[in-house]
Design a protein around this motif. Structure first.
Motif, short mmCIF file in Angstrom:
data_model
loop_
_atom_site.label_atom_id
_atom_site.label_comp_id
_atom_site.label_asym_id
_atom_site.label_seq_id
_atom_site.Cartn_x
_atom_site.Cartn_y
_atom_site.Cartn_z
N PHE A 105 0.83 -1.21 0.00
CA PHE A 105 0.00 0.00 0.00
C PHE A 105 0.86 1.26 0.00
O PHE A 105 0.54 2.25 -0.68
N GLY A 106 1.97 1.23 0.75
CA GLY A 106 2.84 2.40 0.81
C GLY A 106 3.34 2.83 -0.56
O GLY A 106 3.43 4.02 -0.86
N TYR A 107 3.67 1.86 -1.40
CA TYR A 107 4.12 2.17 -2.74
C TYR A 107 2.94 2.50 -3.67
O TYR A 107 2.96 3.50 -4.40
N ALA A 108 1.92 1.66 -3.63
CA ALA A 108 0.83 1.79 -4.62
C ALA A 108 -0.04 3.01 -4.40
O ALA A 108 -0.69 3.48 -5.34
N LYS A 109 -0.06 3.57 -3.19
CA LYS A 109 -0.94 4.71 -2.93
C LYS A 109 -0.61 5.92 -3.81
O LYS A 109 -1.46 6.78 -4.04
N SER A 110 0.61 5.96 -4.32
CA SER A 110 1.00 7.09 -5.18
C SER A 110 0.34 7.02 -6.56
O SER A 110 0.42 7.98 -7.33
N GLU A 111 -0.32 5.90 -6.87
CA GLU A 111 -0.94 5.72 -8.18
C GLU A 111 -2.40 6.14 -8.22
O GLU A 111 -3.04 6.04 -9.27
N VAL A 112 -2.94 6.59 -7.10
CA VAL A 112 -4.35 6.97 -7.05
C VAL A 112 -4.60 8.19 -7.93
O VAL A 112 -3.92 9.22 -7.79
N GLY A 113 -5.55 8.07 -8.83
CA GLY A 113 -5.90 9.20 -9.69
C GLY A 113 -6.24 8.74 -11.10
O GLY A 113 -6.44 7.56 -11.35
N PHE B 211 8.68 6.59 -10.87
CA PHE B 211 7.54 7.50 -10.71
C PHE B 211 7.04 7.47 -9.26
O PHE B 211 6.74 8.52 -8.69
N ILE B 212 6.97 6.28 -8.70
CA ILE B 212 6.47 6.14 -7.33
C ILE B 212 7.40 6.83 -6.34
O ILE B 212 6.95 7.61 -5.48
N LEU B 213 8.69 6.58 -6.44
CA LEU B 213 9.65 7.15 -5.50
C LEU B 213 9.74 8.67 -5.65
O LEU B 213 9.88 9.39 -4.66
N SER B 214 9.63 9.14 -6.89
CA SER B 214 9.65 10.59 -7.12
C SER B 214 8.45 11.25 -6.44
O SER B 214 8.58 12.30 -5.79
N PHE B 215 7.28 10.64 -6.57
CA PHE B 215 6.08 11.21 -5.95
C PHE B 215 6.17 11.16 -4.43
O PHE B 215 5.84 12.13 -3.74
N LEU B 216 6.62 10.03 -3.88
CA LEU B 216 6.70 9.89 -2.42
C LEU B 216 7.66 10.91 -1.82
O LEU B 216 7.35 11.54 -0.79
N SER B 217 8.82 11.09 -2.43
CA SER B 217 9.79 12.04 -1.89
C SER B 217 9.28 13.47 -2.02
O SER B 217 9.44 14.29 -1.09
N THR B 218 8.63 13.79 -3.14
CA THR B 218 8.08 15.14 -3.31
C THR B 218 6.96 15.41 -2.31
O THR B 218 6.89 16.49 -1.73
#
Length: 479
Positions: A296-304, A465-472
């Motif tokens: 979930f921690g990784y996949a939550k950045s894909e919501v949208g 993409f996921i790591l970029s979104f999480l860090s931002t």
């Protein structure tokens, strides 16, 4: 309590005898034997000693004649109080913050420069603490430690289990960081000692150890991005096609396949919970279950909403089309952590025949199950299993997760539309664009991160993409 490093037999006896004696502050040295909680204190001391022994393997290595004796830790009180944690230091008082203040140049890993390695490690530790919100973590750990010491904690097993899990999770995060700090200062001391003794072999071993830590701590930087309450959970990923008929249904199928391939790359378990195929191609909607730590921690950045631009394979005129698909990600709390209790009287259960490809694949029994939660109108269905009982159990799991997510969203005073229905799947709501014509590019509109190889992305290579979104996102939260 103090531990004295004894002289070892063999090649390193001289170096060991020159190592300054350090004191290790035992968190239980002040406990009285007449204390009524002595039995509990002894068990805590046992786990403290085992943790210390795992992290400081020097006593066993000395007996085995290891050529690399470690230093004894200068910090001992780690989990009873955040105020009791002592920052690791070298023999001359150098700390992680002190290393950062020296501004040693960080150069390529291939260079044999211990100061570069030490500076890189110190910067990574600083970043990890920042991402973990270190002060808040320590304060929370102090509160949890006080709660775990209450005699009536296990009167409520569900609450106690939640407290215990959170305490254990925070303890692990803190101990991992402190262990890296301790290794760093130990190897710096070893390098200084090796130079005093003119021992290039010992110095080389410690420099290599710093390089290893430098590489490993980068993984910890990524793990620190997942510091949310439910990031450790498995999850459901839902994809629904937007307006646009067959073109959008085909795009929704491509998005779902992308997540399946991504989950397999990560080593997660993937199973289809529900799928409604399109009339001609693709899917109208589908739900998969992704099993694994931090899913979930990784996949939550894909919501949208995900937008595709391409020449449509379903258009005989070969015109360019724009399609949309929406993604929702729901954590699977489990372990008694559910927030909403479901009453059977609030459910409407419908049974129907599962869809199929036709012919022998047609299901002739009503094994598929759709469950509707009447108070909220939220539905969940499953037709993947042959057994009606298994389909019902899977549908209930999805429904429970959706209701839990809805409750979390309500408590956070944010809209829960993306968890109970995927609407507004159109222009102005997209988080990422996938362009296959007239040029080739995938761009995240939230972070502006982009790549020019859409094929690799659609094959599940979305970690950047996921790591970029999480860090931002983390940086924005801190601001």
């Amino acid at each position: 309590m103090s531990f004295l490093l004894l002289k070892t037999l063999g090649k390193r006896s001289k170096q060991l005898s020159r190592i300054p004696t350090r004191k290790f502050s035992c968190p239980f040295s002040s406990l009285s034997s007449n204390n009524s909680s002595s039995n509990n204190s002894f068990s805590i001391f046992n786990s403290w000693y085992n943790s210390f022994n795992r992290r400081n393997k020097g006593f066993s290595s000395i007996l085995k004649g290891s050529p690399k004796p470690p230093f004894v830790s200068t910090w001992g009180v780690r989990f009873l109080s955040s105020e009791a944690v002592v920052e690791p230091t070298t023999t001359d008082g150098l700390t992680v913050e002190g290393i950062i203040a020296k501004s040693w140049n960080i150069i390529d890993e291939s260079e044999n420069d211990w100061k570069s390695h030490a500076s890189s490690i110190a910067q990574s530790i600083h970043l990890i603490k920042k991402r973990l919100k270190w002060k808040r973590l320590m304060d929370r750990l102090e509160v949890l430690s006080a709660q775990t010491n209450k005699a009536d904690l296990w009167d409520d097993p569900v609450h106690a289990g939640k407290i215990s899990r959170e305490h254990g999770s925070l303890m692990k995060k803190m101990e991992d960081v402190m262990a890296i700090e301790q290794e760093l200062v130990e190897h710096i001391d070893m390098i200084k000692l090796a130079r005093e003794e003119n021992d290039p072999e010992l110095e080389s071993e410690s420099v290599k150890a710093l390089l290893r830590i430098r590489r490993n701590v980068k993984e910890k930087e990524l793990e620190a991005l997942l510091s949310g309450e439910h990031d450790y959970c498995s999850c459901f990923i839902e994809v629904q096609a937007g307006a646009g008929g067959t073109e959008s249904m085909d795009w929704a199928s491509m998005v779902m396949q992308m997540y399946k391939l991504w989950a397999q790359r990560k080593g997660y378990g993937v199973s289809v919970v529900d799928e409604m195929p399109g009339e001609i191609a693709g899917i109208k909607r589908a739900t998969i279950k992704v099993d694994g730590e931090n899913a979930f921690g990784y996949a939550k950045s894909e919501v949208g909403v995900h937008r595709l631009v391409r020449i449509s394979p379903f258009d005989s005129a070969k015109r360019r089309h724009t399609s949309f698909a929406a993604v929702a990600v729901i954590p699977i709390l489990g372990d008694g952590s559910t927030r909403v209790q479901i009453n059977e009287s609030d459910l409407r259960i419908d049974r129907f025949r599962s869809g199929g490809a036709g012919g022998q694949s047609v299901n002739k029994t009503e094994s598929a199950v759709r469950i509707t939660h009447i108070p909220t109108g939220i539905t969940a269905s499953c037709q993947n299993e042959r057994s009606q009982h298994l389909n019902k159990a899977s549908a209930m799991a999805v429904l429970q997760s959706r209701l839990d997510q809805l409750e979390m969203a309500r408590q956070a005073q944010v809209t829960a539309e993306h968890t109970q229905s995927l609407t507004e799947i159109s222009w102005g709501n997209q988080i990422r664009s996938y362009v296959l014509h007239p040029y080739r590019m995938v761009k995240d509109l939230r972070t502006n991160y982009e790549v020019s190889d859409p094929d690799s992305v659609l094959e599940g290579d979305i970690d950047d993409f996921i790591l970029s979104f999480l860090s931002t996102s983390l940086d924005k939260d801190e601001e």
